[in-house]
Design a protein around this motif. Structure first.
Motif, PDB file in Angstrom:
ATOM      1  N   LEU A  65     -31.732   6.815-108.699  1.00 44.88           N
ATOM      2  CA  LEU A  65     -31.568   7.534-107.444  1.00 44.88           C
ATOM      3  C   LEU A  65     -32.391   6.888-106.335  1.00 44.88           C
ATOM      4  CD1 LEU A  65     -30.563   9.888-105.724  1.00 44.88           C
ATOM      5  CD2 LEU A  65     -32.434  11.273-106.662  1.00 44.88           C
ATOM      6  N   LEU A  66     -33.633   6.524-106.655  1.00 47.37           N
ATOM      7  CA  LEU A  66     -34.485   5.828-105.691  1.00 47.37           C
ATOM      8  C   LEU A  66     -33.796   4.583-105.162  1.00 47.37           C
ATOM      9  CD1 LEU A  66     -37.270   5.155-104.319  1.00 47.37           C
ATOM     10  CD2 LEU A  66     -37.865   3.996-106.460  1.00 47.37           C
ATOM     11  N   GLN A  67     -33.248   3.783-106.063  1.00 48.61           N
ATOM     12  CA  GLN A  67     -32.592   2.542-105.656  1.00 48.61           C
ATOM     13  C   GLN A  67     -31.383   2.810-104.763  1.00 48.61           C
ATOM     14  OE1 GLN A  67     -32.092   0.987-109.694  1.00 48.61           O
ATOM     15  NE2 GLN A  67     -33.625  -0.576-109.283  1.00 48.61           N
ATOM     16  N   GLN A  68     -30.609   3.845-105.117  1.00 50.01           N
ATOM     17  CA  GLN A  68     -29.420   4.142-104.318  1.00 50.01           C
ATOM     18  C   GLN A  68     -29.793   4.727-102.954  1.00 50.01           C
ATOM     19  OE1 GLN A  68     -25.893   5.794-105.904  1.00 50.01           O
ATOM     20  NE2 GLN A  68     -26.180   4.976-107.959  1.00 50.01           N
ATOM     21  N   LEU A  69     -30.842   5.553-102.923  1.00 49.00           N
ATOM     22  CA  LEU A  69     -31.309   6.088-101.642  1.00 49.00           C
ATOM     23  C   LEU A  69     -31.807   4.966-100.734  1.00 49.00           C
ATOM     24  CD1 LEU A  69     -33.232   9.299-102.793  1.00 49.00           C
ATOM     25  CD2 LEU A  69     -31.149   9.244-101.413  1.00 49.00           C
ATOM     26  N   LEU A  70     -32.547   4.008-101.318  1.00 51.31           N
ATOM     27  CA  LEU A  70     -33.064   2.889-100.530  1.00 51.31           C
ATOM     28  C   LEU A  70     -31.939   1.975-100.056  1.00 51.31           C
ATOM     29  CD1 LEU A  70     -36.290   1.946-102.529  1.00 51.31           C
ATOM     30  CD2 LEU A  70     -36.144   3.117-100.331  1.00 51.31           C
ATOM     31  N   ALA A  71     -30.898   1.834-100.878  1.00 49.60           N
ATOM     32  CA  ALA A  71     -29.751   1.027-100.466  1.00 49.60           C
ATOM     33  C   ALA A  71     -29.032   1.686 -99.286  1.00 49.60           C
ATOM     34  CB  ALA A  71     -28.787   0.842-101.641  1.00 49.60           C
ATOM     35  N   ILE A  87     -45.512   7.772-116.870  1.00 57.55           N
ATOM     36  CA  ILE A  87     -46.381   7.278-115.794  1.00 57.55           C
ATOM     37  C   ILE A  87     -46.064   5.816-115.469  1.00 57.55           C
ATOM     38  CG2 ILE A  87     -48.760   6.655-115.193  1.00 57.55           C
ATOM     39  CD1 ILE A  87     -48.211   9.573-114.865  1.00 57.55           C
ATOM     40  N   ASP A  88     -45.856   4.985-116.490  1.00 58.76           N
ATOM     41  CA  ASP A  88     -45.560   3.575-116.242  1.00 58.76           C
ATOM     42  C   ASP A  88     -44.280   3.424-115.432  1.00 58.76           C
ATOM     43  OD1 ASP A  88     -47.817   2.758-117.548  1.00 58.76           O
ATOM     44  OD2 ASP A  88     -46.814   2.330-119.457  1.00 58.76           O
ATOM     45  N   SER A  89     -43.284   4.262-115.725  1.00 59.68           N
ATOM     46  CA  SER A  89     -42.034   4.218-114.959  1.00 59.68           C
ATOM     47  C   SER A  89     -42.276   4.629-113.513  1.00 59.68           C
ATOM     48  CB  SER A  89     -40.988   5.144-115.589  1.00 59.68           C
ATOM     49  OG  SER A  89     -40.625   4.701-116.872  1.00 59.68           O
ATOM     50  N   ALA A  90     -43.152   5.606-113.307  1.00 56.03           N
ATOM     51  CA  ALA A  90     -43.468   6.048-111.957  1.00 56.03           C
ATOM     52  C   ALA A  90     -44.176   4.938-111.174  1.00 56.03           C
ATOM     53  CB  ALA A  90     -44.328   7.301-112.002  1.00 56.03           C
ATOM     54  N   LYS A  91     -45.079   4.236-111.831  1.00 59.53           N
ATOM     55  CA  LYS A  91     -45.766   3.124-111.164  1.00 59.53           C
ATOM     56  C   LYS A  91     -44.778   2.016-110.818  1.00 59.53           C
ATOM     57  CE  LYS A  91     -50.319   3.999-113.209  1.00 59.53           C
ATOM     58  NZ  LYS A  91     -51.369   3.516-114.123  1.00 59.53           N
ATOM     59  N   ASP A  92     -43.802   1.806-111.699  1.00 59.92           N
ATOM     60  CA  ASP A  92     -42.745   0.840-111.405  1.00 59.92           C
ATOM     61  C   ASP A  92     -41.962   1.282-110.177  1.00 59.92           C
ATOM     62  OD1 ASP A  92     -40.958  -1.421-111.956  1.00 59.92           O
ATOM     63  OD2 ASP A  92     -39.510   0.113-112.554  1.00 59.92           O
ATOM     64  N   ALA A  93     -41.743   2.585-110.047  1.00 68.22           N
ATOM     65  CA  ALA A  93     -41.021   3.119-108.893  1.00 68.22           C
ATOM     66  C   ALA A  93     -41.780   2.848-107.590  1.00 68.22           C
ATOM     67  CB  ALA A  93     -40.797   4.625-109.065  1.00 68.22           C
ATOM     68  N   LEU A  94     -43.114   2.890-107.638  1.00 70.15           N
ATOM     69  CA  LEU A  94     -43.909   2.561-106.452  1.00 70.15           C
ATOM     70  C   LEU A  94     -43.652   1.128-106.020  1.00 70.15           C
ATOM     71  CD1 LEU A  94     -47.387   4.202-107.176  1.00 70.15           C
ATOM     72  CD2 LEU A  94     -45.468   5.134-105.892  1.00 70.15           C
ATOM     73  N   ARG A  95     -43.569   0.235-107.008  1.00 72.71           N
ATOM     74  CA  ARG A  95     -43.287  -1.171-106.684  1.00 72.71           C
ATOM     75  C   ARG A  95     -41.886  -1.339-106.125  1.00 72.71           C
ATOM     76  NH1 ARG A  95     -46.539  -1.765-111.400  1.00 72.71           N
ATOM     77  NH2 ARG A  95     -44.715  -1.691-112.783  1.00 72.71           N
ATOM     78  N   ARG A  96     -41.004  -0.436-106.486  1.00 75.65           N
ATOM     79  CA  ARG A  96     -39.619  -0.514-106.015  1.00 75.65           C
ATOM     80  C   ARG A  96     -39.410   0.160-104.660  1.00 75.65           C
ATOM     81  NH1 ARG A  96     -35.645  -1.412-110.289  1.00 75.65           N
ATOM     82  NH2 ARG A  96     -36.696  -1.774-112.271  1.00 75.65           N
ATOM     83  N   GLY A  97     -40.435   0.838-104.154  1.00 80.57           N
ATOM     84  CA  GLY A  97     -40.314   1.403-102.816  1.00 80.57           C
ATOM     85  C   GLY A  97     -40.568   2.885-102.679  1.00 80.57           C
ATOM     86  N   ALA A  98     -40.950   3.574-103.785  1.00 86.42           N
ATOM     87  CA  ALA A  98     -41.306   4.988-103.676  1.00 86.42           C
ATOM     88  C   ALA A  98     -42.629   5.125-102.920  1.00 86.42           C
ATOM     89  CB  ALA A  98     -41.421   5.621-105.062  1.00 86.42           C
ATOM     90  N   PHE A  99     -42.814   6.252-102.255  1.00 84.11           N
ATOM     91  CA  PHE A  99     -44.055   6.476-101.504  1.00 84.11           C
ATOM     92  C   PHE A  99     -45.204   6.861-102.434  1.00 84.11           C
ATOM     93  CE2 PHE A  99     -46.967   9.428 -99.373  1.00 84.11           C
ATOM     94  CZ  PHE A  99     -47.412   8.625 -98.332  1.00 84.11           C
ATOM     95  N   ASP A 100     -44.914   7.747-103.399  1.00 80.66           N
ATOM     96  CA  ASP A 100     -45.962   8.225-104.297  1.00 80.66           C
ATOM     97  C   ASP A 100     -45.304   8.953-105.461  1.00 80.66           C
ATOM     98  OD1 ASP A 100     -48.468   8.694-105.312  1.00 80.66           O
ATOM     99  OD2 ASP A 100     -49.225   9.733-103.531  1.00 80.66           O
ATOM    100  N   TYR A 101     -46.126   9.346-106.442  1.00 83.17           N
ATOM    101  CA  TYR A 101     -45.612  10.179-107.528  1.00 83.17           C
ATOM    102  C   TYR A 101     -46.627  11.270-107.847  1.00 83.17           C
ATOM    103  CZ  TYR A 101     -48.722   7.719-110.808  1.00 83.17           C
ATOM    104  OH  TYR A 101     -49.819   7.208-111.449  1.00 83.17           O
ATOM    105  N   LEU A 102     -46.115  12.377-108.405  1.00 82.22           N
ATOM    106  CA  LEU A 102     -46.958  13.487-108.845  1.00 82.22           C
ATOM    107  C   LEU A 102     -46.734  13.714-110.327  1.00 82.22           C
ATOM    108  CD1 LEU A 102     -46.419  16.078-105.960  1.00 82.22           C
ATOM    109  CD2 LEU A 102     -48.548  14.893-106.502  1.00 82.22           C
TER     110      LEU A 102
END
Length: 281
Positions: A65-71, A87-102
């Motif tokens: 979803l993150l990738q499609q929203l950013l596209a 958590i590791d997936s969330a950190k990967d999401a930060l590298r992909r353009g997410a602002f933060d994770y909870l």
């Protein structure tokens, strides 16, 4: 500018209802979606100030979803909700353009503080860059996202469109904001002097070099160096700049050893760089 619209995405109804209740009671305009696919339909119909999505969902997960929203909109602010095991997936999401994770379980105050931090920072950027157009709103969201990283940034735009304002906003919202912001117009300095200006020189390295001199990379250490009119650098200087960016080390003119640097470089140009590369420049 009031920023209140939030897209909440979670495939578990109880979780969606809790998030909607918390955010609505805090004054936000909330749209909830039961899947990533449904969220994308909403995102195509209207713009949101922020998206809050679960990471693990059936069908389209939070990363996709993150990738499609950013596209769809590369400036969109996305915050992910994750369980301890992802958590590791969330950190990967930060590298992909997410602002933060909870991390779940989260409390109400931490959720609201994270959202307020994201949208509140945009309010600060409003003070630096006064605008009301949707395109500039997207630029401000992009500033918010890139400011948190240490990546080199290129700003493209016509002369007089405020490229240095954007560079300063990136610096001011970054972890380097307490350090120096050093700007240099590459087109305004003679190319024979530019290497010394950027990298410094040793005493006696050329006529007139009566003392050691720090270059702007050293002066801006731990801060931000803004290179305006970057397209005016000749090919030889481009190669030296590339090495400095890749190796994080510089050598002064006439120097015999390399010096480590910790500088975030933001560059700007009004030229078509792809066309210049095609022309061998």
């Amino acid at each position: 500018m009031a920023r209140k619209s939030i897209l909440v995405v979670d495939d578990e109804k109880p979780q969606r209802d809790i998030l909607q209740e918390i955010l609505t009671s805090a004054g936000y305009d909330v749209t909830s979606a039961a899947s990533g696919e449904a969220a994308m339909k909403f995102a195509k119909e209207r713009s949101f100030d922020l998206a809050l999505t679960d990471l693990k969902m059936t069908g389209m997960d939070g990363i996709e979803l993150l990738q499609q929203l950013l596209a769809l909109d590369s400036s969109i602010i996305v915050i992910l909700l994750t369980a301890h095991g992802t958590i590791d997936s969330a950190k990967d999401a930060l590298r992909r353009g997410a602002f933060d994770y909870l991390q779940k379980p989260f409390d109400r105050e931490r959720l609201l503080q994270t959202i307020k931090r994201a949208l509140g920072t945009l309010d600060k950027i409003d003070v630096e860059i006064i605008s009301a157009s949707p395109k500039m709103e997207a630029v401000k969201k992009m500033i918010l996202k890139v400011a948190r990283s240490s990546s080199t940034v290129l700003i493209r735009g016509e002369s007089g469109t405020g490229k240095e304002l954007i560079a300063r906003a990136i610096h001011n919202q970054s972890p380097r904001s307490s350090e120096m912001f050093q700007a240099v117009n590459c087109a305004a300095i003679n190319e024979n002097l530019l290497e010394s200006e950027l990298f410094g020189h040793e005493k006696g390295s050329f006529t007139g070099a009566h003392a050691d001199k720090k270059g702007l990379f050293e002066v801006a250490d731990r801060g931000t160096l803004f290179l305006d009119e970057i397209a005016e650098l000749d090919v030889g200087m481009q190669a030296k700049l590339l090495r400095a960016l890749q190796e994080r080390r510089i050598r002064r003119v006439g120097g015999s050893h390399e010096l480590p640097i910790d500088v975030r470089v933001v560059a700007a140009t009004n030229r078509d760089l792809r066309a210049m590369v095609g022309d061998g420049r």
